[in-house]
Design an enzyme around this catalytic site. Structure first.
Site, PDB file in Angstrom:
ATOM      1  N   HIS A   1      42.737  47.674 126.373  1.00 53.73           N
ATOM      2  CA  HIS A   1      43.116  48.126 125.029  1.00 53.73           C
ATOM      3  C   HIS A   1      44.550  47.637 124.770  1.00 53.73           C
ATOM      4  O   HIS A   1      45.340  47.519 125.706  1.00 53.73           O
ATOM      5  CB  HIS A   1      43.061  49.652 125.044  1.00 53.73           C
TER       6      HIS A   1
ATOM      7  N   ASP B   1      44.495  53.271 133.007  1.00 53.68           N
ATOM      8  CA  ASP B   1      44.320  53.782 131.651  1.00 53.68           C
ATOM      9  C   ASP B   1      43.013  54.568 131.647  1.00 53.68           C
ATOM     10  O   ASP B   1      41.932  53.982 131.666  1.00 53.68           O
ATOM     11  CB  ASP B   1      44.275  52.588 130.681  1.00 53.68           C
TER      12      ASP B   1
ATOM     13  N   GLN C   1      39.273  56.500 128.289  1.00 52.50           N
ATOM     14  CA  GLN C   1      37.824  56.578 128.068  1.00 52.50           C
ATOM     15  C   GLN C   1      37.081  57.141 129.275  1.00 52.50           C
ATOM     16  O   GLN C   1      35.846  57.192 129.268  1.00 52.50           O
ATOM     17  CB  GLN C   1      37.256  55.187 127.739  1.00 52.50           C
TER      18      GLN C   1
ATOM     19  N   LYS D   1      40.633  62.612 122.772  1.00 54.28           N
ATOM     20  CA  LYS D   1      39.327  62.016 123.078  1.00 54.28           C
ATOM     21  C   LYS D   1      38.471  62.933 123.947  1.00 54.28           C
ATOM     22  O   LYS D   1      37.353  62.610 124.320  1.00 54.28           O
ATOM     23  CB  LYS D   1      39.506  60.667 123.782  1.00 54.28           C
TER      24      LYS D   1
ATOM     25  N   CYS E   1      40.976  47.592 118.867  1.00 57.46           N
ATOM     26  CA  CYS E   1      42.267  47.409 119.575  1.00 57.46           C
ATOM     27  C   CYS E   1      42.099  46.560 120.827  1.00 57.46           C
ATOM     28  O   CYS E   1      42.760  46.800 121.852  1.00 57.46           O
ATOM     29  CB  CYS E   1      42.909  48.741 119.934  1.00 57.46           C
TER      30      CYS E   1
HETATM   31  N1  PMP Z   1      43.174  52.935 126.118  1.00 59.59           N
HETATM   32  C1  PMP Z   1      41.893  52.987 125.755  1.00 59.59           C
HETATM   33  C2  PMP Z   1      40.854  52.401 126.681  1.00 59.59           C
HETATM   34  C3  PMP Z   1      41.532  53.576 124.554  1.00 59.59           C
HETATM   35  O1  PMP Z   1      40.252  53.608 124.187  1.00 59.59           O
HETATM   36  C4  PMP Z   1      42.542  54.119 123.719  1.00 59.59           C
HETATM   37  C5  PMP Z   1      42.208  54.752 122.387  1.00 59.59           C
HETATM   38  N2  PMP Z   1      41.314  54.020 121.608  1.00 59.59           N
HETATM   39  C6  PMP Z   1      43.859  54.040 124.151  1.00 59.59           C
HETATM   40  C7  PMP Z   1      44.142  53.448 125.357  1.00 59.59           C
HETATM   41  C8  PMP Z   1      44.992  54.582 123.334  1.00 59.59           C
HETATM   42  O2  PMP Z   1      44.932  55.971 123.229  1.00 59.59           O
HETATM   43  P1  PMP Z   1      45.865  56.754 122.217  1.00 59.59           P
HETATM   44  O3  PMP Z   1      45.720  56.063 120.896  1.00 59.59           O
HETATM   45  O4  PMP Z   1      45.312  58.135 122.203  1.00 59.59           O
HETATM   46  O5  PMP Z   1      47.263  56.673 122.739  1.00 59.59           O
END
Ligand code: PMP
Length: 406
Positions: free
Chosen positions: A121, A198, A201, A224, A361
Site C-alpha cells: 500500500h 503492515d 488487512q 478496519k 492506493c
Molecule cells: N496498509 C494497507 C494494506 C491498507 O489496506 C491500508 C488502508 N487501506 C493502509 C495501510 C493504511 O491505513 P490507514 O489509512 O488506516 O492509515
C-alpha cells in the site's frame, strides 16, 4: 461450520441505499461499527471525558484508566510482551511513518538496503521512498510470482546481509495474498535486518501474535476492525523503541522542560505527543472485545466460506478477470472485461451494493497487473451468503448497461 449471524449488531447495515437493502462489501477500506463500539464512545463522552495523565480529579483518573486500559487490551490482543510496546497512533500510516522517521534516523546509513514488495500500500511505500532520499539507502523489491505470492527463493535472493530493514504487508489489500511473515522475519533476522509488518488487512481478520511472528514492528488501524477512525497502533520491540527518538514534540511526552532543552517520558508516551486519541482508544478496546467475543478463528472461517462461495459464483460468469492467488483472505479484486471498474461499482451501487473501484492506493501493483484500476469486493464478519448473491446479481445486471459482456 455455522455462518456468523451478527448483521443486526451493526445499525448502519439496516438501511436501504437506492431503494435496496444495503450490502456493504467495502470493509477493506473501512469496516462498519457495531452498537457496542458506538455505545462505548458515547458512554465515555457522556460520563468520563477528561484529559489524561495529569488530572488529579476523578474524571481525569477515569479517562486515564480508560486510555491505559485500552492499551493493555491491545497488548493482550496481539500478544505483545509489554504494554509499553504499544503506541497509539492515528492509524497504520502514522505508525509506519514513525518507524520510517525515527528508526532510519538512528540506524540507516547510505548504501544500506531496505526491502519491500511491489504489493505494498502507498502507506508502506512512500515513507521508505523518503527514507531512501534522506539517507542514501537503496530500495529493493521482492519480485512477485505470477499469482501475486512471494516465493522463498525470491525472498532469499532479495534480502541479503546488506538489508537493514524489511517493510512488508501481512495481507495484500488488492490481491488478498497472505505473506509468510514468520519465515520472512526468521530469514531477515539471520541476515541482520529488522522487519516492520503492515498489518492493516490482517489484524481485523485473523489471530495475530506478534511474538510468534517475531516481527520488530507491527502497524494496524482501528477503523478496519470495527473500531473508530483516527486510532491505530504501532507495536515495536522495546529494544528498538527505547533507542529511537520521538518524532513529534510537545505536551504529554515530556519529562522535564527548560527554556533551551527538554527530556522525554519513557515508552510508550515519548511517542505520543499532544492530547491523545482517548475516545478512539476506548472505541478500539470495545471493538477488540466485540471481535474476541465472537472469536477471530470463527471470523476467519466465516470470511473464507463467503470468499469461496463468491469465487465459485464469479467463475461461472464469463468475462470476469480475477486477480490474486487461490489461497487468499476475504477479498476479491476483479474487472469485468471491457467495463471500467468505476462503471461496475456505480451499477452495483444503484442496486445497494457497495464495492470499491480504483487503484486501492497501490499504483505500482496496478502497473504490475497491467491495469489502471480494478473493482474490489471485501467481506467481513457481518456479510452473508445473501450479500454475495446480491453482489453476483448486481454484476449480472451490469450486463444490461454495458452490452453482452457475459
Ligand atoms: N496498509 C494497507 C494494506 C491498507 O489496506 C491500508 C488502508 N487501506 C493502509 C495501510 C493504511 O491505513 P490507514 O489509512 O488506516 O492509515
Amino acid at each position: 461450520m455455522t455462518p456468523l449471524d451478527v448483521k443486526q449488531d451493526f445499525p448502519i447495515l439496516t438501511q436501504t441505499v437506492n431503494n435496496h437493502p444495503l450490502v456493504y462489501l467495502d470493509s477493506a477500506a473501512t469496516a462498519q461499527k457495531p452498537q457496542m463500539v458506538i455505545d462505548a464512545i458515547e458512554t465515555y463522552y457522556k460520563y468520563d471525558n477528561a484529559n489524561v495523565h495529569r488530572g488529579v480529579h476523578t474524571l481525569g483518573q477515569r479517562a486515564t484508566d480508560a486510555y491505559e486500559g485500552a492499551r493493555e487490551t491491545v497488548q493482550q490482543f496481539i500478544n505483545a510482551p509489554h504494554s509499553k510496546e504499544i503506541i497509539f497512533t492515528r492509524g497504520t500510516t502514522q505508525a509506519i511513518n514513525i518507524v520510517a522517521r525515527s528508526y532510519s534516523e538512528k540506524f540507516i546509513q547510505p548504501g544500506d538496503e531496505i526491502v519491500l514488495t511491489p504489493m505494498e500500500h502507498h502507506s508502506n511505500l512512500l515513507p521508505w521512498q523518503q527514507v531512501a532520499k534522506r539517507t542514501g539507502a537503496l530500495l529493493k523489491f521482492i519480485p512477485l510470482e505470477k499469482d501475486g505470492t512471494l516465493s522463498e527463493t525470491a525472498v532469499k535472493q532479495t534480502i541479503t546481509d546488506k538489508t537493514k530493514l524489511v517493510a512488508i504487508t501481512h495481507v495484500s489489500n488488492v490481491l488478498g495474498t497472505i505473506n509468510p511473515i514468520k519465515e520472512i522475519t526468521t530469514y531477515a533476522h539471520e541476515m541482520g535486518a529488522v522487519v516492520l509488518v503492515d498489518g492493516a488487512q490482517a489484524v481485523p481478520h485473523m489471530k495475530v501474535d506478534v511474538q510468534a511472528l517475531d516481527c520488530d514492528f507491527y502497524a494496524f488501524s482501528g477503523h478496519k476492525m470495527c473500531g473508530p477512525t483516527g486510532i491505530g497502533v504501532l507495536y515495536g520491540k522495546k529494544q528498538w523503541l527505547n533507542q529511537m527518538d520521538p518524532v513529534e514534540y510537545g505536551g504529554e511526552m515530556i519529562d522535564f522542560v527548560e527554556l533551551t532543552d527538554a527530556t522525554w517520558k519513557e515508552l510508550p508516551w515519548k511517542f505520543e505527543g499532544g492530547t491523545p486519541i482517548i475516545a478512539g482508544a476506548v472505541g478500539l478496546q470495545a471493538a477488540i472485545k466485540y471481535l474476541e467475543n465472537i472469536g477471530l478463528d470463527k471470523i476467519t472461517a466465516h470470511e473464507k466460506m463467503l470468499t469461496d462461495y463468491a469465487m465459485e459464483q464469479l467463475k461461472q460468469l464469463d468475462g470476469v478477470d480475477i486477480y490474486g492467488p487461490t489461497e487468499r483472505c476475504g477479498l476479491i479484486t476483479f474487472n469485468l472485461k471491457d467495463v471500467h471498474p468505476h462503471d461496475t461499482a456505480t451499477v452495483l451501487d444503484s442496486y445497494g451494493v457497495a464495492v470499491r473501484a480504483g487503484h486501492h492506493c497501490c499504483q505500482p501493483l496496478m502497473k504490475w497487473l497491467n491495469v489502471t484500476a480494478t473493482a474490489r469486493a471485501s467481506f467481513y464478519l457481518y456479510n452473508t451468503i445473501e450479500d454475495v448473491d446480491r453482489f453476483i446479481d448486481g454484476l449480472k445486471q451490469a450486463k444490461e448497461f454495458f452490452g453482452d459482456v457475459f
